[in-house]
Design a protein around this motif. Structure first.
Motif, PDB file in Angstrom:
ATOM      1  N   THR A  33       0.830  -1.201   0.000  1.00 11.93           N
ATOM      2  CA  THR A  33       0.000   0.000   0.000  1.00 11.93           C
ATOM      3  C   THR A  33       0.869   1.256   0.000  1.00 11.93           C
ATOM      4  N   ALA A  34       0.411   2.258  -0.750  1.00  9.77           N
ATOM      5  CA  ALA A  34       1.050   3.581  -0.692  1.00  9.77           C
ATOM      6  C   ALA A  34       0.135   4.519   0.074  1.00  9.77           C
ATOM      7  N   ILE A  35       0.689   5.184   1.063  1.00 13.64           N
ATOM      8  CA  ILE A  35      -0.044   6.266   1.737  1.00 13.64           C
ATOM      9  C   ILE A  35       0.416   7.558   1.081  1.00 13.64           C
ATOM     10  N   VAL A  36      -0.492   8.238   0.405  1.00 15.83           N
ATOM     11  CA  VAL A  36      -0.126   9.451  -0.337  1.00 15.83           C
ATOM     12  C   VAL A  36      -0.701  10.657   0.402  1.00 15.83           C
ATOM     13  N   VAL A  37       0.142  11.656   0.598  1.00 18.02           N
ATOM     14  CA  VAL A  37      -0.250  12.837   1.377  1.00 18.02           C
ATOM     15  C   VAL A  37      -0.145  14.076   0.490  1.00 18.02           C
ATOM     16  N   ALA A  38      -1.193  14.899   0.515  1.00 15.31           N
ATOM     17  CA  ALA A  38      -1.190  16.160  -0.245  1.00 15.31           C
ATOM     18  C   ALA A  38      -1.286  17.311   0.748  1.00 15.31           C
ATOM     19  N   GLN A  39      -0.229  18.089   0.798  1.00 17.55           N
ATOM     20  CA  GLN A  39      -0.164  19.239   1.706  1.00 17.55           C
ATOM     21  C   GLN A  39      -0.522  20.502   0.928  1.00 17.55           C
ATOM     22  N   ALA A  80       5.501   1.705  15.547  1.00 20.93           N
ATOM     23  CA  ALA A  80       4.411   0.721  15.564  1.00 20.93           C
ATOM     24  C   ALA A  80       4.837  -0.616  14.957  1.00 20.93           C
ATOM     25  N   GLY A  81       6.087  -0.689  14.503  1.00 20.61           N
ATOM     26  CA  GLY A  81       6.591  -1.948  13.946  1.00 20.61           C
ATOM     27  C   GLY A  81       6.044  -2.257  12.563  1.00 20.61           C
ATOM     28  N   ILE A  82       5.647  -1.219  11.808  1.00 24.90           N
ATOM     29  CA  ILE A  82       5.102  -1.432  10.462  1.00 24.90           C
ATOM     30  C   ILE A  82       6.205  -1.164   9.440  1.00 24.90           C
ATOM     31  N   GLU A  83       6.534  -2.190   8.659  1.00 20.34           N
ATOM     32  CA  GLU A  83       7.611  -2.033   7.676  1.00 20.34           C
ATOM     33  C   GLU A  83       7.195  -1.005   6.624  1.00 20.34           C
ATOM     34  N   HIS A  84       8.100  -0.116   6.307  1.00 20.60           N
ATOM     35  CA  HIS A  84       7.735   0.982   5.410  1.00 20.60           C
ATOM     36  C   HIS A  84       8.957   1.476   4.635  1.00 20.60           C
ATOM     37  N   TYR A  85       8.679   2.308   3.639  1.00 23.61           N
ATOM     38  CA  TYR A  85       9.752   2.869   2.804  1.00 23.61           C
ATOM     39  C   TYR A  85       9.291   4.237   2.310  1.00 23.61           C
ATOM     40  N   LEU A 136       5.390   4.063   1.527  1.00 22.11           N
ATOM     41  CA  LEU A 136       4.905   2.739   1.132  1.00 22.11           C
ATOM     42  C   LEU A 136       4.968   1.838   2.361  1.00 22.11           C
ATOM     43  N   ILE A 137       3.935   1.038   2.556  1.00 19.21           N
ATOM     44  CA  ILE A 137       3.943   0.137   3.712  1.00 19.21           C
ATOM     45  C   ILE A 137       3.690  -1.294   3.261  1.00 19.21           C
ATOM     46  N   ARG A 138       4.199  -2.220   4.083  1.00 20.81           N
ATOM     47  CA  ARG A 138       4.059  -3.637   3.748  1.00 20.81           C
ATOM     48  C   ARG A 138       2.614  -4.109   3.953  1.00 20.81           C
ATOM     49  N   ASP A 139       1.940  -3.551   4.959  1.00 19.73           N
ATOM     50  CA  ASP A 139       0.592  -3.999   5.310  1.00 19.73           C
ATOM     51  C   ASP A 139      -0.427  -3.589   4.249  1.00 19.73           C
ATOM     52  N   SER A 140      -1.476  -4.396   4.138  1.00 19.24           N
ATOM     53  CA  SER A 140      -2.624  -3.988   3.330  1.00 19.24           C
ATOM     54  C   SER A 140      -3.545  -3.155   4.210  1.00 19.24           C
ATOM     55  N   MET A 141      -4.242  -2.237   3.605  1.00 20.95           N
ATOM     56  CA  MET A 141      -5.270  -1.482   4.329  1.00 20.95           C
ATOM     57  C   MET A 141      -6.340  -1.059   3.330  1.00 20.95           C
ATOM     58  N   GLU A 142      -7.431  -0.543   3.840  1.00 24.82           N
ATOM     59  CA  GLU A 142      -8.512  -0.130   2.940  1.00 24.82           C
ATOM     60  C   GLU A 142      -8.036   1.031   2.065  1.00 24.82           C
ATOM     61  N   CYS A 143      -8.182   0.869   0.740  1.00 24.43           N
ATOM     62  CA  CYS A 143      -7.675   1.887  -0.188  1.00 24.43           C
ATOM     63  C   CYS A 143      -8.811   2.764  -0.709  1.00 24.43           C
ATOM     64  N   GLY A 144      -8.433   3.921  -1.224  1.00 24.60           N
ATOM     65  CA  GLY A 144      -9.417   4.840  -1.783  1.00 24.60           C
ATOM     66  C   GLY A 144      -9.960   4.336  -3.113  1.00 24.60           C
TER      67      GLY A 144
END
Ligand code: SF4
Ligand code: SF4
Length: 218
Positions: A33-39, A80-85, A136-144
């Motif tokens: 999953t990609a967490i995308v942030v718009a500032q 939180a121990g969530i693998e990310h990049y 980017l995170i290793r975990d799956s989560m609900e996407c838009g």
């Protein structure tokens, strides 16, 4: 909940964020999953009269703001121990002008906006007046819900605003290539001419400032 963690790291009235499924991407073997942030920076952009130096300073300031938010998010994910990049912003080279991970593409898949005729991400709330970042995170989560339709319709404000006629006036669809929207290499070359006298590219942005979406209300 990971959503709460993201909200506390990057949330706020001047920020949008969303999650995108990475199954299309070269990063998918490691990250889901990609967490995308718009500032948003719309309230601080000097639009009238146009002020290149002022605009450049706004861009730099909000580059720092998004970098700080992304660093905070990465730190909280670490705790939180969530693998990310954190993918780099920099483009691979001056020829292709493609970054390893496209924030714009991720933002469209996350449902944050569409690609405008000017090839910028257009959000409903802030228009193109945003700086993007991603983790980017290793975990799956609900996407838009990915955006598949342009909201530009018959608008041509950015097309008319470009002093060099680089924007072709095509309405984006998910299969539209960047070179079908604008002559991005000529745009980049034009902006690079500024390096010799100022030590940096011209910030330009006429095509961003012209966009009616998210325009500063007087
Ligand atoms: S950044 Fe400037 S040169 Fe490039 S397309 Fe926009 S208005 Fe034209
Ligand atoms: S100025 Fe108009 S055509 Fe250009 S990106 Fe904004 S809405 Fe689309």
């Amino acid at each position: 909940m990971i959503e709460e963690l993201i909200d506390s790291a990057v949330g706020g009235e001047d920020t949008l964020w969303g999650a995108a499924d990475l199954s299309y991407s070269e990063f998918y073997d490691r990250y889901s999953t990609a967490i995308v942030v718009a500032q948003a920076y719309d309230r601080y952009v000097p639009e009238d009269p146009y002020d290149e130096q002022g605009y450049h300073e706004v861009m730099s300031r909000f580059r720092d703001t998004i970098d700080q938010k992304i660093a905070r998010l990465a730190q909280m994910l670490e705790q939180a121990g969530i693998e990310h990049y954190v993918p780099p912003v920099a483009q691979r080279d001056e020829q292709s002008l493609i970054a390893p991970f496209s924030f714009k593409h991720g933002a469209v898949l996350a449902g944050l906006g569409w690609i405008g005729k000017n090839s910028l991400l257009i959000t409903r709330k802030f228009g193109p007046r945003v700086r993007l970042g991603a983790v980017l995170i290793r975990d799956s989560m609900e996407c838009g819900e990915p955006i598949v339709k342009s909201g530009c319709r018959n608008c041509r404000a950015c097309v008319d605003a470009c002093p060099w006629g680089m924007i072709k006036g095509i309405n984006w669809t998910p299969t539209t290539r960047r070179d079908e929207l604008l002559d991005y290499q000529r745009c980049n070359a034009k902006r690079r001419e500024y390096i010799e006298s100022h030590g940096r590219k011209h910030t330009c942005g006429y095509c961003l400032l012209a966009c009616p979406w998210g325009k500063k209300r007087k």
